[in-house]
Scaffold this motif. Structure first.
Motif, PDB file in Angstrom:
ATOM      1  N   ASN A 158       0.807  -1.222   0.000  1.00 60.04           N
ATOM      2  CA  ASN A 158       0.000   0.000   0.000  1.00 60.04           C
ATOM      3  C   ASN A 158       0.841   1.274   0.000  1.00 60.04           C
ATOM      4  O   ASN A 158       0.301   2.377   0.138  1.00 60.04           O
ATOM      5  N   GLN A 159       2.155   1.127  -0.170  1.00 58.18           N
ATOM      6  CA  GLN A 159       3.054   2.285  -0.117  1.00 58.18           C
ATOM      7  C   GLN A 159       3.564   2.642  -1.511  1.00 58.18           C
ATOM      8  O   GLN A 159       4.677   2.315  -1.885  1.00 58.18           O
ATOM      9  N   ASP A 160       2.719   3.300  -2.309  1.00 56.65           N
ATOM     10  CA  ASP A 160       3.112   3.789  -3.644  1.00 56.65           C
ATOM     11  C   ASP A 160       3.752   2.680  -4.474  1.00 56.65           C
ATOM     12  O   ASP A 160       4.826   2.852  -5.059  1.00 56.65           O
ATOM     13  N   LEU A 161       3.073   1.545  -4.549  1.00 55.00           N
ATOM     14  CA  LEU A 161       3.657   0.364  -5.167  1.00 55.00           C
ATOM     15  C   LEU A 161       3.993   0.571  -6.645  1.00 55.00           C
ATOM     16  O   LEU A 161       5.094   0.229  -7.089  1.00 55.00           O
ATOM     17  N   MET A 162       3.069   1.121  -7.422  1.00 55.54           N
ATOM     18  CA  MET A 162       3.318   1.281  -8.850  1.00 55.54           C
ATOM     19  C   MET A 162       4.402   2.316  -9.122  1.00 55.54           C
ATOM     20  O   MET A 162       5.190   2.170 -10.067  1.00 55.54           O
ATOM     21  N   GLU A 163       4.477   3.340  -8.305  1.00 54.97           N
ATOM     22  CA  GLU A 163       5.543   4.330  -8.472  1.00 54.97           C
ATOM     23  C   GLU A 163       6.906   3.672  -8.282  1.00 54.97           C
ATOM     24  O   GLU A 163       7.847   3.903  -9.061  1.00 54.97           O
ATOM     25  N   LYS A 164       7.017   2.824  -7.248  1.00 51.93           N
ATOM     26  CA  LYS A 164       8.279   2.127  -7.011  1.00 51.93           C
ATOM     27  C   LYS A 164       8.550   1.101  -8.109  1.00 51.93           C
ATOM     28  O   LYS A 164       9.706   0.874  -8.498  1.00 51.93           O
ATOM     29  N   ALA A 165       7.494   0.478  -8.616  1.00 51.32           N
ATOM     30  CA  ALA A 165       7.663  -0.488  -9.701  1.00 51.32           C
ATOM     31  C   ALA A 165       8.248   0.183 -10.934  1.00 51.32           C
ATOM     32  O   ALA A 165       9.139  -0.369 -11.598  1.00 51.32           O
ATOM     33  N   TYR A 181      11.658  -5.668  -2.706  1.00 50.02           N
ATOM     34  CA  TYR A 181      11.064  -6.589  -1.739  1.00 50.02           C
ATOM     35  C   TYR A 181       9.745  -5.998  -1.246  1.00 50.02           C
ATOM     36  O   TYR A 181       9.732  -4.975  -0.564  1.00 50.02           O
ATOM     37  N   VAL A 182       8.638  -6.668  -1.595  1.00 47.24           N
ATOM     38  CA  VAL A 182       7.290  -6.214  -1.227  1.00 47.24           C
ATOM     39  C   VAL A 182       6.706  -7.156  -0.188  1.00 47.24           C
ATOM     40  O   VAL A 182       6.850  -8.373  -0.291  1.00 47.24           O
ATOM     41  N   TRP A 183       6.031  -6.580   0.822  1.00 49.19           N
ATOM     42  CA  TRP A 183       5.417  -7.432   1.840  1.00 49.19           C
ATOM     43  C   TRP A 183       3.982  -6.990   2.110  1.00 49.19           C
ATOM     44  O   TRP A 183       3.549  -5.906   1.713  1.00 49.19           O
ATOM     45  N   GLY A 184       3.255  -7.849   2.819  1.00 47.10           N
ATOM     46  CA  GLY A 184       1.890  -7.512   3.203  1.00 47.10           C
ATOM     47  C   GLY A 184       1.134  -8.738   3.682  1.00 47.10           C
ATOM     48  O   GLY A 184       1.722  -9.750   4.070  1.00 47.10           O
ATOM     49  N   HIS A 185      -0.198  -8.628   3.659  1.00 49.38           N
ATOM     50  CA  HIS A 185      -1.098  -9.738   3.998  1.00 49.38           C
ATOM     51  C   HIS A 185      -2.152  -9.803   2.891  1.00 49.38           C
ATOM     52  O   HIS A 185      -2.717  -8.766   2.522  1.00 49.38           O
ATOM     53  N   SER A 186      -2.432 -10.969   2.392  1.00 48.44           N
ATOM     54  CA  SER A 186      -3.384 -11.059   1.281  1.00 48.44           C
ATOM     55  C   SER A 186      -4.787 -10.628   1.689  1.00 48.44           C
ATOM     56  O   SER A 186      -5.546 -10.110   0.855  1.00 48.44           O
ATOM     57  N   PHE A 187      -5.146 -10.797   2.967  1.00 56.09           N
ATOM     58  CA  PHE A 187      -6.495 -10.396   3.391  1.00 56.09           C
ATOM     59  C   PHE A 187      -6.698  -8.890   3.266  1.00 56.09           C
ATOM     60  O   PHE A 187      -7.841  -8.413   3.175  1.00 56.09           O
ATOM     61  N   TRP A 195      -7.700  -5.272  -4.851  1.00 54.72           N
ATOM     62  CA  TRP A 195      -6.970  -6.323  -5.549  1.00 54.72           C
ATOM     63  C   TRP A 195      -6.318  -5.799  -6.821  1.00 54.72           C
ATOM     64  O   TRP A 195      -5.298  -6.320  -7.282  1.00 54.72           O
ATOM     65  N   GLN A 196      -6.907  -4.755  -7.379  1.00 57.65           N
ATOM     66  CA  GLN A 196      -6.368  -4.186  -8.614  1.00 57.65           C
ATOM     67  C   GLN A 196      -4.925  -3.708  -8.433  1.00 57.65           C
ATOM     68  O   GLN A 196      -4.135  -3.723  -9.380  1.00 57.65           O
ATOM     69  N   VAL A 197      -4.593  -3.315  -7.209  1.00 57.33           N
ATOM     70  CA  VAL A 197      -3.226  -2.841  -6.932  1.00 57.33           C
ATOM     71  C   VAL A 197      -2.211  -3.932  -7.232  1.00 57.33           C
ATOM     72  O   VAL A 197      -1.226  -3.704  -7.945  1.00 57.33           O
ATOM     73  N   ILE A 198      -2.432  -5.123  -6.709  1.00 55.49           N
ATOM     74  CA  ILE A 198      -1.454  -6.196  -6.906  1.00 55.49           C
ATOM     75  C   ILE A 198      -1.581  -6.792  -8.298  1.00 55.49           C
ATOM     76  O   ILE A 198      -0.581  -7.241  -8.886  1.00 55.49           O
ATOM     77  N   GLU A 199      -2.775  -6.796  -8.862  1.00 55.95           N
ATOM     78  CA  GLU A 199      -2.939  -7.301 -10.229  1.00 55.95           C
ATOM     79  C   GLU A 199      -2.186  -6.421 -11.220  1.00 55.95           C
ATOM     80  O   GLU A 199      -1.480  -6.921 -12.105  1.00 55.95           O
ATOM     81  N   VAL A 205       5.384  -5.732 -13.627  1.00 49.62           N
ATOM     82  CA  VAL A 205       6.763  -6.147 -13.330  1.00 49.62           C
ATOM     83  C   VAL A 205       7.025  -7.610 -13.659  1.00 49.62           C
ATOM     84  O   VAL A 205       8.187  -8.018 -13.740  1.00 49.62           O
ATOM     85  N   GLY A 206       5.975  -8.402 -13.839  1.00 45.27           N
ATOM     86  CA  GLY A 206       6.157  -9.824 -14.090  1.00 45.27           C
ATOM     87  C   GLY A 206       6.577 -10.138 -15.514  1.00 45.27           C
ATOM     88  O   GLY A 206       6.493  -9.295 -16.413  1.00 45.27           O
ATOM     89  N   ASN A 207       7.061 -11.361 -15.712  1.00 41.61           N
ATOM     90  CA  ASN A 207       7.391 -11.870 -17.049  1.00 41.61           C
ATOM     91  C   ASN A 207       8.384 -11.005 -17.815  1.00 41.61           C
ATOM     92  O   ASN A 207       8.278 -10.841 -19.033  1.00 41.61           O
ATOM     93  N   ARG A 208       9.361 -10.442 -17.113  1.00 38.59           N
ATOM     94  CA  ARG A 208      10.394  -9.630 -17.762  1.00 38.59           C
ATOM     95  C   ARG A 208      11.714 -10.398 -17.791  1.00 38.59           C
ATOM     96  O   ARG A 208      12.108 -11.011 -16.803  1.00 38.59           O
ATOM     97  N   ASP A 209      12.395 -10.337 -18.915  1.00 37.97           N
ATOM     98  CA  ASP A 209      13.629 -11.091 -19.086  1.00 37.97           C
ATOM     99  C   ASP A 209      14.783 -10.561 -18.243  1.00 37.97           C
ATOM    100  O   ASP A 209      15.729 -11.303 -17.953  1.00 37.97           O
TER     101      ASP A 209
END
Length: 265
Positions: A158-165, A181-187, A195-199, A205-209
């Motif tokens: 919840n701390q400016d995740l996309m900006e850091k990404a 390194y990202v942390w949290g609780h899924s609940f 949920w859109q934040v993590i999606e 950031v996923g699937n990058r070579d």
């Protein structure tokens, strides 16, 4: 004189790891998101709470977290720095024993329940088979940890995740190694209806070579393998006593030093 530096596997200089606590049923959706984007997570579980109050059942653990890492979070989630030594020992050792029966491999890390720890707890953990411990103190940076038993993450989700990404993805100076390194609780995603934040994050950031996706213990093992390399006094060759390969940048040329082998540099 050659310039010799550690890289991540394949010569990569960026690694992403995710760390989620408590093992609630919402981990199922989170794991699906990770799996779809080639991202690896470490999931810290309380073995004494599995199957209760919306938690993952014991029967689901091995299948759900396959390809990821199961780590300790103590048996009952106490405020550990307020606990006597005997309880500290039992909370971690019994959690390890129970989780290892479920996943079939050594469970070697933890995250501090309630973010609670002190130097006394840190001194005990290595004697209990715990090799790393994540805190809740976000650094906001992408540095490698100086102390694995007080491993501070980059940020909570919840701390400016996309900006850091975006910052992380844009890093291109290979004289540095960068750990996101990202942390949290899924609940929290369900509670906050975000949920859109993590999606969005994982899709970006996923699937990058150029990014290594790793669990917490994979990062620990790799860095320790590098630290255990045996270099000649003049750095003309190196022997790797560990089982896994280590990659080096030698005058900007990527060299793989396979486990159990000696390589001329």
């Amino acid at each position: 004189m050659s310039q010799i530096m550690m890289t991540f596997p394949g010569g990569k200089h960026k690694v992403l790891t995710m760390s989620y606590d408590d093992g609630t049923d919402h981990d199922k959706k989170l794991v699906e998101i990770f799996n779809a984007t080639n991202i690896k997570g470490t999931f810290h579980l309380n073995s004494g709470l599995l199957g209760a109050n919306g938690k993952i059942s014991k029967e689901e653990v091995e299948r759900l977290y396959k390809g990821h890492e199961v780590s300790t979070h103590t048996v009952t989630h106490p405020t550990i720095e307020r606990s006597p030594r005997e309880r500290i020992v039992e909370e971690f050792v019994e959690d390890r024993k129970s989780l290892e029966q479920l996943v079939g491999y050594p469970v070697r890390g933890t995250s501090y329940p309630n973010g609670s720890f002190n130097s006394y707890v840190k001194e005990i953990l290595p004697h209990l088979g715990i090799e790393y411990a994540r805190t809740v103190h976000s650094t906001g940076n992408f540095w490698l940890p100086d102390d694995f038993l007080a491993w501070n993450p980059t940020c909570h989700h919840n701390q400016d995740l996309m900006e850091k990404a975006e910052q992380f993805v844009s890093l291109n100076k290979k004289q540095y190694l960068n750990l996101f390194y990202v942390w949290g609780h899924s609940f929290e995603f369900e509670r906050d209806q975000n949920w859109q934040v993590i999606e969005d994050f994982c899709a970006y950031v996923g699937n990058r070579d150029d990014i290594l996706y790793a669990t917490n213990i994979e990062i620990v093992d790799y860095i320790n393998a590098f630290r255990h390399l045996k270099f000649a006094a003049d750095s003309q060759f190196v022997y790797n006593p560990s089982a896994q390969s280590v990659w080096l940048s030698v005058d900007e040329k990527i060299v793989e030093v396979k486990g159990g082998q000696q390589v001329d540099l």
